[in-house]
Write a protein that holds these residues in place. Structure first.
Motif, short mmCIF file in Angstrom:
data_model
loop_
_atom_site.label_atom_id
_atom_site.label_comp_id
_atom_site.label_asym_id
_atom_site.label_seq_id
_atom_site.Cartn_x
_atom_site.Cartn_y
_atom_site.Cartn_z
N GLU A 1 -53.93 -17.24 32.56
CA GLU A 1 -52.28 -17.28 32.61
C GLU A 1 -51.73 -16.53 33.68
O GLU A 1 -50.79 -16.83 34.27
CB GLU A 1 -51.70 -16.83 31.07
CG GLU A 1 -50.41 -17.13 30.96
CD GLU A 1 -50.01 -16.46 29.82
OE1 GLU A 1 -48.52 -15.89 29.51
OE2 GLU A 1 -50.88 -16.58 28.69
N CYS A 2 -52.12 -15.23 33.68
CA CYS A 2 -51.60 -14.44 34.85
C CYS A 2 -51.61 -15.05 36.36
O CYS A 2 -50.91 -15.13 37.09
CB CYS A 2 -52.00 -13.00 34.76
SG CYS A 2 -51.69 -11.85 33.17
N LEU A 3 -53.00 -15.80 36.48
CA LEU A 3 -53.35 -16.02 37.85
C LEU A 3 -52.35 -17.23 37.97
O LEU A 3 -52.09 -17.56 39.08
CB LEU A 3 -54.61 -16.38 37.81
CG LEU A 3 -55.41 -17.30 39.06
CD1 LEU A 3 -55.26 -16.24 40.40
CD2 LEU A 3 -56.70 -17.53 38.94
N ARG A 4 -52.10 -18.09 36.79
CA ARG A 4 -51.27 -19.40 37.29
C ARG A 4 -49.87 -19.10 37.36
O ARG A 4 -49.39 -19.62 38.47
CB ARG A 4 -51.44 -20.13 35.82
CG ARG A 4 -50.40 -21.28 35.69
CD ARG A 4 -50.27 -22.06 34.60
NE ARG A 4 -50.23 -21.56 33.46
CZ ARG A 4 -48.96 -21.10 33.12
NH1 ARG A 4 -47.88 -21.29 33.75
NH2 ARG A 4 -48.85 -20.24 32.19
N ILE A 5 -49.27 -17.72 36.85
CA ILE A 5 -47.87 -17.61 37.01
C ILE A 5 -47.81 -16.87 38.47
O ILE A 5 -46.91 -17.32 39.29
CB ILE A 5 -47.62 -16.55 35.89
CG1 ILE A 5 -47.46 -17.47 34.66
CG2 ILE A 5 -46.22 -16.03 36.15
CD1 ILE A 5 -47.31 -16.35 33.60
N LEU A 6 -48.61 -16.09 38.99
CA LEU A 6 -48.74 -15.56 40.31
C LEU A 6 -49.04 -16.36 41.19
O LEU A 6 -48.51 -16.13 42.33
CB LEU A 6 -49.80 -14.27 40.25
CG LEU A 6 -49.08 -12.94 40.14
CD1 LEU A 6 -48.80 -12.69 38.70
CD2 LEU A 6 -49.90 -11.84 40.55
N SER A 7 -49.78 -17.48 40.96
CA SER A 7 -49.88 -18.63 42.06
C SER A 7 -48.50 -19.28 42.53
O SER A 7 -48.52 -20.07 43.21
CB SER A 7 -50.79 -19.53 41.56
OG SER A 7 -52.22 -18.88 41.41
N GLU A 8 -47.67 -19.25 41.50
CA GLU A 8 -46.36 -19.74 41.89
C GLU A 8 -45.41 -19.05 42.85
O GLU A 8 -44.46 -19.53 43.50
CB GLU A 8 -45.47 -20.06 40.70
CG GLU A 8 -46.29 -20.84 39.52
CD GLU A 8 -45.69 -20.99 38.14
OE1 GLU A 8 -44.41 -20.23 37.96
OE2 GLU A 8 -45.87 -21.55 37.33
N GLY A 9 -45.70 -17.71 42.91
CA GLY A 9 -45.08 -16.88 43.78
C GLY A 9 -43.57 -16.80 43.75
O GLY A 9 -42.79 -16.81 44.56
N ARG A 10 -43.01 -16.43 42.48
CA ARG A 10 -41.73 -16.45 42.07
C ARG A 10 -40.98 -15.25 42.77
O ARG A 10 -39.93 -15.28 43.07
CB ARG A 10 -41.80 -16.69 40.51
CG ARG A 10 -42.30 -17.56 39.81
CD ARG A 10 -42.20 -17.51 38.31
NE ARG A 10 -42.74 -18.39 37.69
CZ ARG A 10 -42.82 -18.50 36.52
NH1 ARG A 10 -42.49 -17.41 35.22
NH2 ARG A 10 -43.57 -19.64 35.57
N GLU A 11 -41.79 -14.07 42.73
CA GLU A 11 -41.25 -12.90 43.05
C GLU A 11 -41.52 -12.51 44.66
O GLU A 11 -40.64 -12.19 45.16
CB GLU A 11 -41.74 -11.72 42.02
CG GLU A 11 -41.02 -10.36 42.43
CD GLU A 11 -41.25 -9.31 41.40
OE1 GLU A 11 -41.55 -8.21 41.83
OE2 GLU A 11 -41.42 -9.73 40.10
N THR A 12 -42.70 -12.99 45.20
CA THR A 12 -42.87 -12.59 46.46
C THR A 12 -44.21 -13.52 46.98
O THR A 12 -44.89 -13.79 46.10
CB THR A 12 -43.31 -11.17 46.71
OG1 THR A 12 -43.89 -11.04 48.00
CG2 THR A 12 -44.44 -10.79 45.56
N LEU A 13 -44.27 -14.18 48.19
CA LEU A 13 -45.25 -14.76 48.50
C LEU A 13 -46.76 -14.10 48.69
O LEU A 13 -47.81 -14.83 48.53
CB LEU A 13 -44.90 -15.36 50.08
CG LEU A 13 -43.95 -16.42 50.07
CD1 LEU A 13 -43.56 -16.69 51.51
CD2 LEU A 13 -44.20 -17.74 49.15
N ARG A 14 -46.72 -12.85 48.68
CA ARG A 14 -47.99 -12.17 48.75
C ARG A 14 -48.48 -12.17 47.14
O ARG A 14 -49.70 -11.87 47.16
CB ARG A 14 -47.58 -10.59 48.77
CG ARG A 14 -47.55 -10.57 50.45
CD ARG A 14 -47.40 -9.00 51.02
NE ARG A 14 -47.19 -9.04 52.29
CZ ARG A 14 -47.11 -7.70 52.84
NH1 ARG A 14 -47.04 -6.70 52.12
NH2 ARG A 14 -47.12 -7.42 54.18
N ASP A 15 -47.85 -12.56 46.03
CA ASP A 15 -48.49 -12.92 45.01
C ASP A 15 -49.53 -14.15 45.12
O ASP A 15 -50.67 -14.26 44.29
CB ASP A 15 -47.60 -13.22 43.78
CG ASP A 15 -47.00 -12.01 43.23
OD1 ASP A 15 -47.30 -11.02 43.64
OD2 ASP A 15 -45.80 -12.12 42.73
#
Length: 634
Positions: A350-364
């Motif tokens: 779930e964390c990987l899916r959310i960070l793959s969207e890059g909501r806060e920064t593209l480096r996510d």
């Protein structure tokens, strides 16, 4: 009525005997005077009320001797009640003050566990103050059927503990901001484990995350001696605050992740990356960020003083930090092969899916891509649960599984945005994952056939490995030297494994494989010499100054390590003249190759970047399978 008439009427009345006053005078607490006619008392007659005689006689109390004249008369009843209430309130206030002072004394003697504001306590739930705060609490998780022994509730840790530790390191704002910007550019672009907005300055970061600030400032100075001095404070916080005093918060976890990922900067005689990785995992478990908050509160043995607040959702910072812990554990496994990576769970997915969207920064997205690549390489290097205990290298994957992993890697590459897909760090991880997949295909035994298809397929697999190595060298050569300082231990391990696999292809004696063509396309010794030249130029470009004494900085001893690797390769060749050095790379320094053999320097492969090579024993021809199942003689 005049006073004279009142006096005359009272004179014709007689006081009622003790205990025989009427009910009206008794209730009014007035003296009852009986009239001479005996019909009523004077008061009831005057007020026009019915005079009711008393129902019972009260017993007269025994006469007490009069008090000495020096003592004042007793206060009224109301005054005595007020005095008792005042005494009770004063007692409660004094007890509260005494309890507060005692808790402050205990916090100085036994520093409490830090629970950051809004962060869940142990086992992922909010811990409220109990009636007995010095004793642990027992909680029942009915869903999981587990009984937890929770730590007693403690107030949030004051950041003054860490601020006091780092107070000895005072840098000018200009210098601190320059070092923070260098960390953003060269370090976070390699491993984006934390998001530090560009609007955040060094002073603000020091106030909010003092331990992370200390590690960042320790990694980026130009004086190596200053690095080693600040390293002492880092170890003091880890050993005293985290280990001895059991402090836990997100700042300490991020600092440990940062220090462990670039631990090769500070290694002396013994590596400590595995130790720091386990500390990071323990901190994550204590903070409870390894899973979603519990929907149902735990059933406790004692009732809290207040109702349990509704669990809050995980923040992006907590999810990013948990993926960084997995990234660190995978990098440690790739480097040392001593502790396996963190188990992959649905919450991490779930964390990987959310960070793959890059909501806060593209480096996510960059961090998510690295984790996806590590999942594939972990599957190739970790033994499956059904394999025997003690087997470090799992079985070679089937052709179907190899094709599926290559397809999955291609999907990862195509799903990335253009600027992230072209990022050098992304290319490093994608190419390294492709190398491990293609190399695993070489480990499958092949049955002989008369058509030569098996040998042709074998040549294709070897060509795929060599093509991946060539593309990796191109990406590596295009990287600016100033960004080399951000290489993590994971990237150094990848660098060494690429060189070793390249060397194995250069000496592979197999029908249909032209080693001279391999050496013409990519000379491993020339690449090592080129790396030595770049490392020698790096301190001058960045203005780095080595420390005095026997302990050297990382980039001041890297050249010696690379030359030792080159000497090790030359010692593995028989005869040494089978691999003549090209004219452009004739500088062999202190390596003397003669007709009778190769004289090499003493080896001291204790450095972190070589641990993966030694643990894997990748100089052994593990994937050189012949049709007759024989190995190539070395």
């Amino acid at each position: 009525m005049s006073s004279g008439s009142m006096t005359g009427e009272s004179a014709s009345c007689s006081p009622a005997p003790y205990g025989q006053a009427c009910i009206g005078c008794s209730r009014a607490k007035c003296k009852c005077f009986l009239r001479s006619d005996g019909t009523s008392c004077e008061r009831c007659h005057r007020l026009g009320k019915t005079c009711e005689p008393g129902l019972a006689l009260r017993k007269r109390k025994a006469r007490t001797p009069p008090k000495p004249p020096t003592q004042p008369p007793p206060p009224p009843v109301n005054s005595r009640l007020e005095e008792k209430l005042d005494d009770l309130v004063s007692l409660l206030r004094s007890q509260a003050v005494e309890r507060q002072s005692q808790s402050q004394t205990d916090s100085q003697r036994h520093t409490p566990q830090s629970i950051s504001e809004g962060t869940n306590g142990a086992y992922g739930e909010s811990v409220t103050s109990m009636s007995a705060p010095t004793n642990p609490d027992v909680a029942l998780d009915a869903a999981a059927g587990v009984v937890h022994i929770l730590r007693p509730a403690t107030p949030p840790m004051s950041p003054s503990f860490i601020h006091d530790d780092i107070s000895i390191h005072n840098l000018p704002d200009r210098v601190a901001n320059e070092q923070l910007e260098s960390f953003r550019r060269s370090f976070l672009s390699i491993f984006p484990f934390v998001h530090i907005p560009t609007s955040t300055g060094a002073a603000e970061l020091r106030r909010e995350k003092p331990f992370l600030w200390l590690v960042i400032i320790t990694l980026t100075p130009k004086l190596v001696s200053q690095q080693f001095q600040m390293e002492t404070t880092i170890w003091h916080i880890i050993t005293q605050r985290i280990i001895a005093q059991h402090l836990v918060n997100l700042d300490l976890l991020l600092g440990v992740i940062c220090f462990a990922s670039w631990s090769h900067y500070f290694k002396k005689d013994k590596p400590f990356m595995c130790m720091l990785t386990q500390i990071a995992i323990s901190l994550a478990l204590e903070l409870g960020i390894h899973r979603n908050p519990l929907a149902t509160p735990l059933r406790r043995s004692r009732l809290p003083n207040q109702l349990t607040s509704k669990p809050r959702p995980r923040t992006m910072e907590e999810r990013r930090t948990m993926l960084a812990v997995f990234h660190l554990s995978s990098a440690t496994w790739s480097t040392y092969r001593k502790t396996e990576p963190l188990r992959w769970t649905s919450y991490l997915e779930e964390c990987l899916r959310i960070l793959s969207e890059g909501r806060e920064t593209l480096r996510d997205i960059l961090l998510a891509a690295q984790v996806k690549c590590q999942i594939i390489t972990n599957h190739l290097s970790c033994a499956s649960p059904d394999e025997a205990v003690g087997i470090e290298s799992p079985k070679a994957p089937s052709a179907t599984l190899t094709t599926a992993m290559l397809r999955q890697l291609n999907n990862i590459r195509q799903s990335l945005p253009a600027d992230i897909a072209s990022h050098r760090t992304t290319q490093f991880y994608l190419l390294y994952t492709e190398l491990r997949i293609c190399e695993s295909a070489l480990s499958r035994p092949r049955s002989p056939d008369q058509t030569g298809i098996s040998q042709f397929q074998r040549a294709q697999d070897l060509e795929a490995v060599l093509n991946t190595i060539e593309r990796w060298y191109v990406t590596y050569s295009e990287m600016p030297l100033c960004d080399w300082i951000g290489f993590t231990a994971d990237l150094f391990t990848q660098f060494m494994q690429f060189i070793v696999v390249h060397f194995k292809l250069s000496i592979l004696d197999e029908p249909g494989w032209d080693v001279q063509e391999v050496r013409r396309r990519a000379d491993v010794f020339q690449n090592i010499d080129h790396a030595c030249e770049n490392v020698e130029r790096l301190p001058a470009i960045l203005g780095m100054v080595d420390a005095d004494g026997p302990r050297c900085g990382l980039f001041f001893k890297m050249t010696t390590i690379l030359r030792e690797v080159k000497a090790l390769f030359l010692a593995e060749m028989q005869p040494p003249t089978a691999f003549p050095a090209p004219e452009s790379s004739a500088n062999t320094d202190d390596i003397n190759i003669g007709a009778g053999g190769a004289e090499v320097m003493d080896f001291s492969f204790s450095d972190e970047i070589l641990m993966g090579m030694l643990q894997d024993d990748i100089l052994s021809p593990g994937w050189d399978f012949r049709p007759d199942s024989s190995y190539m003689p070395i």
